[in-house]
Structure formats: structure tokens, C-alpha cells
Design a protein around this motif. Sequence first.
Motif, PDB file in Angstrom:
ATOM      1  N   GLU A 102      49.502  42.660  35.685  1.00 36.12           N
ATOM      2  CA  GLU A 102      49.061  43.806  34.891  1.00 36.12           C
ATOM      3  C   GLU A 102      49.732  45.094  35.373  1.00 36.12           C
ATOM      4  N   HIS A 103      49.811  45.262  36.682  1.00 35.44           N
ATOM      5  CA  HIS A 103      50.473  46.452  37.229  1.00 35.44           C
ATOM      6  C   HIS A 103      51.969  46.414  36.946  1.00 35.44           C
ATOM      7  N   SER A 104      52.571  45.250  37.112  1.00 36.48           N
ATOM      8  CA  SER A 104      54.018  45.133  36.890  1.00 36.48           C
ATOM      9  C   SER A 104      54.383  45.436  35.446  1.00 36.48           C
ATOM     10  N   ALA A 105      53.521  45.045  34.512  1.00 34.87           N
ATOM     11  CA  ALA A 105      53.788  45.275  33.087  1.00 34.87           C
ATOM     12  C   ALA A 105      53.462  46.701  32.660  1.00 34.87           C
ATOM     13  N   GLY A 106      52.909  47.511  33.552  1.00 35.38           N
ATOM     14  CA  GLY A 106      52.589  48.888  33.218  1.00 35.38           C
ATOM     15  C   GLY A 106      51.255  49.067  32.513  1.00 35.38           C
ATOM     16  N   ARG A 107      50.519  47.971  32.367  1.00 31.13           N
ATOM     17  CA  ARG A 107      49.207  48.107  31.728  1.00 31.13           C
ATOM     18  C   ARG A 107      48.178  48.709  32.678  1.00 31.13           C
ATOM     19  N   ARG A 108      48.508  48.693  33.968  1.00 25.58           N
ATOM     20  CA  ARG A 108      47.703  49.410  34.958  1.00 25.58           C
ATOM     21  C   ARG A 108      48.657  50.295  35.748  1.00 25.58           C
ATOM     22  N   SER A 109      48.230  51.538  35.948  1.00 22.54           N
ATOM     23  CA  SER A 109      49.130  52.490  36.583  1.00 22.54           C
ATOM     24  C   SER A 109      49.087  52.356  38.103  1.00 22.54           C
ATOM     25  N   GLY A 110      50.161  52.817  38.749  1.00 22.76           N
ATOM     26  CA  GLY A 110      50.217  52.864  40.194  1.00 22.76           C
ATOM     27  C   GLY A 110      50.529  51.516  40.830  1.00 22.76           C
ATOM     28  N   THR A 111      50.583  51.554  42.143  1.00 21.15           N
ATOM     29  CA  THR A 111      50.853  50.338  42.902  1.00 21.15           C
ATOM     30  C   THR A 111      49.541  49.639  43.245  1.00 21.15           C
ATOM     31  N   CYS A 112      49.659  48.378  43.659  1.00 25.57           N
ATOM     32  CA  CYS A 112      48.449  47.611  43.977  1.00 25.57           C
ATOM     33  C   CYS A 112      48.584  46.975  45.354  1.00 25.57           C
ATOM     34  N   GLN A 113      47.446  46.760  45.948  1.00 23.97           N
ATOM     35  CA  GLN A 113      47.361  46.128  47.271  1.00 23.97           C
ATOM     36  C   GLN A 113      46.144  45.213  47.261  1.00 23.97           C
ATOM     37  N   PHE A 114      46.260  44.035  47.899  1.00 27.45           N
ATOM     38  CA  PHE A 114      45.179  43.048  47.851  1.00 27.45           C
ATOM     39  C   PHE A 114      44.751  42.674  49.268  1.00 27.45           C
ATOM     40  N   VAL A 115      43.441  42.565  49.444  1.00 26.41           N
ATOM     41  CA  VAL A 115      42.894  42.264  50.761  1.00 26.41           C
ATOM     42  C   VAL A 115      41.760  41.246  50.604  1.00 26.41           C
ATOM     43  N   VAL A 116      41.797  40.214  51.438  1.00 32.96           N
ATOM     44  CA  VAL A 116      40.643  39.311  51.559  1.00 32.96           C
ATOM     45  C   VAL A 116      39.918  39.690  52.841  1.00 32.96           C
ATOM     46  N   VAL A 117      38.662  40.099  52.710  1.00 31.22           N
ATOM     47  CA  VAL A 117      37.847  40.548  53.841  1.00 31.22           C
ATOM     48  C   VAL A 117      36.885  39.422  54.199  1.00 31.22           C
ATOM     49  N   ALA A 118      36.959  38.924  55.433  1.00 37.96           N
ATOM     50  CA  ALA A 118      36.111  37.801  55.845  1.00 37.96           C
ATOM     51  C   ALA A 118      35.326  38.157  57.102  1.00 37.96           C
ATOM     52  N   ASN A 119      34.161  37.547  57.240  1.00 41.40           N
ATOM     53  CA  ASN A 119      33.341  37.795  58.436  1.00 41.40           C
ATOM     54  C   ASN A 119      33.660  36.819  59.563  1.00 41.40           C
ATOM     55  N   THR A 120      34.577  35.861  59.307  1.00 43.11           N
ATOM     56  CA  THR A 120      34.944  34.878  60.329  1.00 43.11           C
ATOM     57  C   THR A 120      36.467  34.803  60.435  1.00 43.11           C
ATOM     58  N   PRO A 121      36.985  34.346  61.581  1.00 40.91           N
ATOM     59  CA  PRO A 121      38.435  34.229  61.742  1.00 40.91           C
ATOM     60  C   PRO A 121      39.028  33.172  60.808  1.00 40.91           C
ATOM     61  N   LEU A 122      40.356  33.137  60.758  1.00 39.97           N
ATOM     62  CA  LEU A 122      41.046  32.171  59.911  1.00 39.97           C
ATOM     63  C   LEU A 122      41.078  30.800  60.593  1.00 39.97           C
ATOM     64  N   GLY A 123      40.988  29.769  59.768  1.00 38.79           N
ATOM     65  CA  GLY A 123      41.203  28.432  60.278  1.00 38.79           C
ATOM     66  C   GLY A 123      42.688  28.228  60.592  1.00 38.79           C
ATOM     67  N   PRO A 124      43.016  27.238  61.411  1.00 36.50           N
ATOM     68  CA  PRO A 124      44.411  27.049  61.830  1.00 36.50           C
ATOM     69  C   PRO A 124      45.374  26.876  60.663  1.00 36.50           C
ATOM     70  N   GLU A 125      44.990  26.083  59.676  1.00 29.61           N
ATOM     71  CA  GLU A 125      45.892  25.799  58.560  1.00 29.61           C
ATOM     72  C   GLU A 125      46.135  27.049  57.717  1.00 29.61           C
ATOM     73  N   LEU A 126      45.081  27.850  57.479  1.00 29.42           N
ATOM     74  CA  LEU A 126      45.234  29.084  56.703  1.00 29.42           C
ATOM     75  C   LEU A 126      46.056  30.107  57.480  1.00 29.42           C
ATOM     76  N   ALA A 127      45.801  30.206  58.781  1.00 32.39           N
ATOM     77  CA  ALA A 127      46.560  31.146  59.602  1.00 32.39           C
ATOM     78  C   ALA A 127      48.055  30.814  59.561  1.00 32.39           C
ATOM     79  N   GLU A 128      48.364  29.529  59.536  1.00 37.73           N
ATOM     80  CA  GLU A 128      49.768  29.106  59.475  1.00 37.73           C
ATOM     81  C   GLU A 128      50.390  29.458  58.120  1.00 37.73           C
ATOM     82  N   ARG A 129      49.640  29.246  57.045  1.00 38.43           N
ATOM     83  CA  ARG A 129      50.129  29.576  55.705  1.00 38.43           C
ATOM     84  C   ARG A 129      50.416  31.068  55.566  1.00 38.43           C
ATOM     85  N   ALA A 130      49.511  31.907  56.167  1.00 40.41           N
ATOM     86  CA  ALA A 130      49.577  33.356  55.957  1.00 40.41           C
ATOM     87  C   ALA A 130      50.809  34.007  56.564  1.00 40.41           C
ATOM     88  N   VAL A 131      51.496  33.320  57.458  1.00 39.96           N
ATOM     89  CA  VAL A 131      52.693  33.919  58.085  1.00 39.96           C
ATOM     90  C   VAL A 131      53.990  33.322  57.532  1.00 39.96           C
TER      91      VAL A 131
END
Length: 909
Positions: free
Chosen positions: A89-118
Motif C-alpha cells: 500500500e505504501h509502495s503504491a502511494g495509497r498510503r503516504s510516507g515510509t513504513c516500519q514494522f515491529v513485532v513486540v514480544a514479551n519472551t525471547p526468540l526461539g532458536p529457529e526464529l532467531a536464525e531466520r531473522a538474521v
Amino acid sequence: MENFNLDARQLARIEAVHRGFLYQHLYAAACLFKAAASGVTHVVVENDEDVELVLPGHRIYAQIKTRGSRLIFSDVEGALGRFAQIRDEHSAGRRSGTCQFVVVANTPLGPELAERAVKANWPRDVTLVYPGSGTPAAPLPEPWPTVDDAFDACRAAAESMPLGILAPETLVWKIAGRVMAASAGVEPNPGHAFVVDELPALFEQLVVQLQDFPAPPLRYRPQDKEPPLVSDQRVRLVVGFSGAGKTSWVSQTALHASNRLAYYDVADISGPALASSVARELAARMCGSRGGKLGEILLPGASGTEILIAIGRHLAEDGLTATVVLDNAHRVPAADLVPLVCASPQLRFLLLAQPNASTARIEATLGISSEPLLGWSNETAAAEGLSLGCHGDYTDYERVLKLTAGLPLYVQNALKIAAGSYEGDIDRLCTALEERTHVVETVQELILADVFETFNENERRAVGALSLSDVPLSQAEATTILKRTFDMEPAAAAGAFRRLRTTGSIQIFGVDRFKVHDAIRPLGRAFLVDCGADALKAAREVIRDLVMTALPLDHDRQRVFLLLRMLVALGNVKPLVQMATDELFHELGYMEEISAFLVEASASEAVAPEDRFWALDGLVFAHFKEGDDTDIRNKLDRMDALVRDNDLGLTERLAVGMKQMIFAARNKDVATVTKTMAELSRVLPQTPQHLRVAKYNYAHALFELGMMGECVAGTLDLVVEYYDELGLRLSDVMGNNPDKIWPLLKGDHSHTDDLKHLADSLDLQSKALKASGGNPGLAPIHAMKFYSMAQSLDSFVRVGQKLVDDFIGRNDYIGARDVIERNLMPTITGLKLAGRIIPVRSQYAVVLAYCGAFDAADAEMARLEPYEGGLDARGQWELRNQRSLIAQLRENPPPPQWQMPSQLGGPAR
């Protein structure tokens, strides 16, 4: 501000079902506290993402995850898909400005997810944050492990704000409440958005509102099924004695309400001045900072009603309503409340009052019915007891609630007395209060003494005599009690009942059944004792006679308990002994009420030998039923001696002989079993009924001796005989519930004993089959049906618990949960089978863990923790064992859920 939403239907579902999610709401509150300093212009909640932060030319989308274990990829997979849509939506100009995405968790990442994230293919604009990871943007708080940590962080942020005397935690709860309302699309933020420039005005408004309310208790415990503070009802009346927690409830719930609120204590306001006083205060509170609106409302010479109409008009212009709480409303004449509550539909009123004649007039004048606060639940009382160092089981706390009506102040005071004067022993405290031997006067007695003093002599006598009954009585029964106890005429009794009803001292059930309010009963009991032993005895005798007369028609469980208490108090040995020999008496949980009395009667030379024998028989039966061999041999020897020394009859000889045979089998004494079987066979009457009972006992002895094949054969014959006796076929029972089986029974007489014995036979057969490695099939389920029909509730629950274990054993966790939720839990809670509540609920927690609902399992075990100190060693071991098993299942998941084979209707492979 642009407010986007990818899926309108999703938003509608969120608004309909969004409740709670306290961690998420507190995270949004923390964002609001940081917003002004970090350049945020708007904070949006529960739109496309849980929290969206809008900055000039930039937008941050945050998805909040709370988990009991490390975050895994499946937890975030759906969020990544939504992020991709929003990015487009942002790339197509239907939403203005830049975007940033965050997943907020109350626990640390599991090993497999931590590996994917890098890895290189992880989206560069998506960040995973968790406690200790830092934060990718200044407007975003670093997440916390728990809700408590989240609240502490928000409170610290609130402490830096210039809020005068308002406690920072109060502001936090109010802001969290506003976030919850906005998440559901509720006024005053139906668009889900908070404008940062308007936050100072919002904070000021909340400060003004909440400074009106009394400070809530430092540690508030909610009452059972608390009503909401705000509702669509125009006028409500919440009634309770002093000590019922009305003001604490309203001040606490105000913290979490998002609506406009005002509180006034009208105790010292004269009736004619009420509307004017409340109107001018309300105008200043709600419109004092809104430019010229206050001047428009407070016109010179305007009456209180006119001011209220003007306030309502301005609220309507903004699409708002306001709730006004009037405390001590019983101190104001009902007629003076009318112009106040009828002035504007935008103003809603909540009246708090104590029960008296004025309260009854308010109900009649305004055409409303009062709402009671229900007091603390057993769990809440136990949690409070634990915090004070008390110990007791579920039954002990149920006694506390009976003695105090569950009113928070009275319960808390009673528990403090237990902690200070009875070494925390709840059972000792309750016994002292029931027997009037306590030496520390309770707050309940001190407060309600003033109420009792306002009663005339007839009213005191009515409360005194009826205080012996904790179950509702009909007016005719209550009138009979007063006539036989105090020679009070029916007209005088009716007058006393009418006046007591207006004071809330008696509670009405249905059309004409009522009882003295539990909070008043201790004072009534003390008055009756002061009236002398003759009055006390007369009241007990008439209640006994009335209940015994009505019992065949009204076999109410609580009435049976009342009868037992009267029989014990009057020392009526024979009926108690007769009851103790009835199997159903044990099944319904009555034995505990009289076991101490039976022990005393069985040892008394003043009691007839036959009655002593049957008292021992009841005690031995209870020992067998509970699997407790304590002192059984001694009791059986005493029974045998009573038979021989007093030439008792054949019935007694058979009773002791059968129990001696079972006890010998338990001890693997084959010689004694064989000898006893032979002796009993010679004297046993050759009637079908006697023969079936004997066959069952023989089969039971075979089971105890480990002869499972012979036991199965014997019980199979018995099952066939009982089916024939009842006029049933196996096909009548297969797939049918008890309501469908009842009409198929032979004849029109009671089949209770035969149904119970058929269930016993099926249960014994099931145990023998399982012990020999076989599959009992549907026998346990059919046993539960017949136990239910026979009202053998204790055995129904016992067999049900074993059935749950069987389901777990074959990996059918869903089936186990179904049995416990649909059958066991409703039975134990509905009938208050106190002795079974903790074992069944702890088993339920384990079943939840097998189903993967670990948070729910932990929560259930946490609710049982306050009772642990009051359990015996075996009960404590069971709780510890269940807790350990849940922890093991979390670390080492069980095998997959069993699936029905496809040829039987299961899922195709």
C-alpha cells in the motif's frame, strides 16, 4: 489524519470481540506517555495492527505478542503476511510516507526464529523486539516480560507528569481503559485513534474525574460476578449492608471505565437542595474548561433541573453520555431523586445504598429493582486467607462465606481474627463462630449490631428463630416456627416479615420463600441463645419436624444438611443411624456432617446395642468407600461383638459378615474369605434381592484377591440380572442419555437401589477388566449414566475421573476435556460437592495441559494454591504431582491427539 484499514470486516470482528489483552493495552498506554516527546502525532490501536504510531512522513506498525514460551516462527508468520500487504500500500502511494514494522514480544526468540531473522531474505524493515533487545525507534518502549512489569513501567512514566494528588497507578488504569474502549471502537475514540495534541486535555479530564472518587483499596479483590459500573440502563440501584464493599467496588471500577464519570456522597445534602447541588458541581466538573459552555449552562437563576437539562444537551451535541454515582442514596427522600434522574437521557445514575425502608421506597418510586453485590467467591476468600497466613480447604472457606455472607469487610476481618487468634486455622475459627465461643468480637457483629438494635421484639424473635435455617423457608413454615417457639400469632409474624424485608434482613426466593440474610444470622443466633435453652430447643424441634415432613416431596440437598444439623444438635440418635446405613446418604456427601456424632454414639453405653451396631456399620461403609483402612478391623470386631453379645438378628449378621469378607480379601486372607463365604451362604435368605447383593460382595472379594477373570464373570451375570429387573436392553442404553432411559424402566415404582447396584456392578467389572489388561469398552460410561439416574453423585464423579484418565491413556485429550467440562465440572459446582472440587479441578488443569492450553492450566493451578495448606498430606501430594506433570508436559509434549479411523467416520488420510 489518514486512517487506513485493509479489511473492514476484520475491523468489525475486532470491535465486537476485543476484550482484555491487558499487556497490549499497557504497551499502547506506554506509547501514549512517550508520544509527545518523540514526535508522534497520532497513536492508533487495533486498526491494521495492534499499535500504529504516526509521525510526520513515517508510520510504525507494531504487532504485540504475549507468550508463555519462546517466540517461534508460526507466531509471527501471519503478521509478516499483513506487513507485506501494508508495505505494498505504501509502495503504491495509497498510503503516504515510509513504513516500519515491529513485532513486540514479551519472551525471547526461539532458536529457529532467531536464525531466520538474521538471514538475507528476512525483510529489512521488520524488527523483532523482546525484553533486553533494545528498541528500534524512540517512540516504541522496550517490551517487558510480564503484565506486572508493564504496569510498573507505565506507572514510572505517569509519575513524571504534573498530576497533583492523583496516584500515578490510577492514571495508568484509566489510560489502559481508554485504550481498551478505542480498540473496540467505543466512544470517545470510535476511530481507534488518539491525537497527541489532545492528550494534555485528556489527562486533565481524567484527573478531574478521578479526584472526585474515594481512593480504592491498596489491594482490591473483585467480588463474584461484579456488575459493570457503566451500562445502558438509565438508573441503577446497588444495595448492600455496610461492609459489602460498595464504595470500594465503585472506586476500583472507575479506574478502568472510559466513560465520563462523577461521584458524589449525598449523605449530608438535604433533599430539596439535591438537584441544584449535584447539577452545579457536575457542570463545573464536565464543562469548566470548555470555553464559554460553562456560562451557557450556569445561567443566572437557572434551577438545578434546568442546569442538568443544559448539561445533557451539550453532551448530546458531542455524542456522549455521563454516569453519576450517588453514594448513600438511602439518606435522600425518594421523591427528591426523581427530578435529578429524569432531567436528561444523557445522564445515567448509579445509586449506592444500604438496605432499609428508604431503599424500598426508592425502588417503588423510580420503578427499578436493586442489584446486590454478591460478595467474595470461595477462591477470592482463599486468596485473601493465604495472604494473611491462614490455611483451610474449600469446605472451610465455604463455611466462612456462610458466616459472613461473603461481604468483603466481614470476610477479611474474620480471616484476620483466624490469623491472630487461631494460628491461621480456618476450621477452628468457623467452629468458634458457629458455637459462639469466640472471644474477639468481629467487625460484622459491631457494625450490624446497630441494625439489629432498630428491630422491635417480634422482629428480633423472627430473626433469632429463623437464623437456625440457612435454606429458604416458605412463609407458612416460618410462621409455624415462630408460633411454636415464641407463641407469636400469624398476623404479628407477617408484620415482622414485611418490615424485615424492607431492611434487607431477609432475602426473598421465588414467590414466598425467604431466609435471614447470612450477614445477620450470627446476631440472630446470639439473640436466640440469650432467650434460653427452651427457646433454642423448641426452634430446633420445629425446624426438624417441618423438614422431615416436607423431605419426601422436596429432597433438596441443602434441606437435608439442615435436617442433619438439627438431629445432631438435638441428639436424635435413631434417625441419624438409619440415614448412615443408606448407601445414597454416603453418595450425596452427607456423612461428613455426622461422622463425629456417629463415633460418639457407637461408643456410648446409653445408646441401644442395635443403634451402636448400625452407627459402626455406617462408619465402616464410609471407610471402605474412601479406601481408608484406618481402624476398620477394630470397628468390625466391635460390630461382631455386639451381634454375639446382644443376640442381634440376621440382617446384622449379614451386614458384618459381608464387610468382614471384603476386609479379609483386601488383606489377601483367602482362608477367611472362603470361610466367611460359606457361613454367609448357609444363612442367606434365598430372595433375588439378597442373592444379588451377595453375588456383588462375592465378586468384590474376588477382585480384592486378584481373581479378575472370576470377578468379570460374576459381574457379567449381575449386569444381566439387573437389566432384566429394570426392564432394559443394552440397545436402550447405547447412545441415550438418562432422560431417554427413564421412560423405558419397568413399572412405576422407584428403581433407585437397582440403578445404583447396576452401576456398581458395571464399575467393578470395568476395574477388573482394566486390571487384567482388558478394555472395559462402554461399561464406565454406562455406569456414569446409571449413577446419575440413582443420584449417586459421589460415585458418578469418581467414575468420571477414572474415565478421564482412560481417555488420556489412549491419547484422546479432547474426549477427556469433554467429559470433565460437560459432566464433572457442572456436577461438582452445581451441587457444591466440596470434597471433590479441588481433585476434579486439579485434574482439569492437567487435561488442559494435555490439550496444549498451558496458560489456562497454570491459571487453574494458581487458583487452587490458596487451598493447598488446608489439605491433608495426600491432597497436598496430589496438587504437587499435578503441578509437576503440567511442567513436564510443557517441556515434553504428549503424543498427538488420537484420531478416529476413517472407516468409523474419522478424518480421511
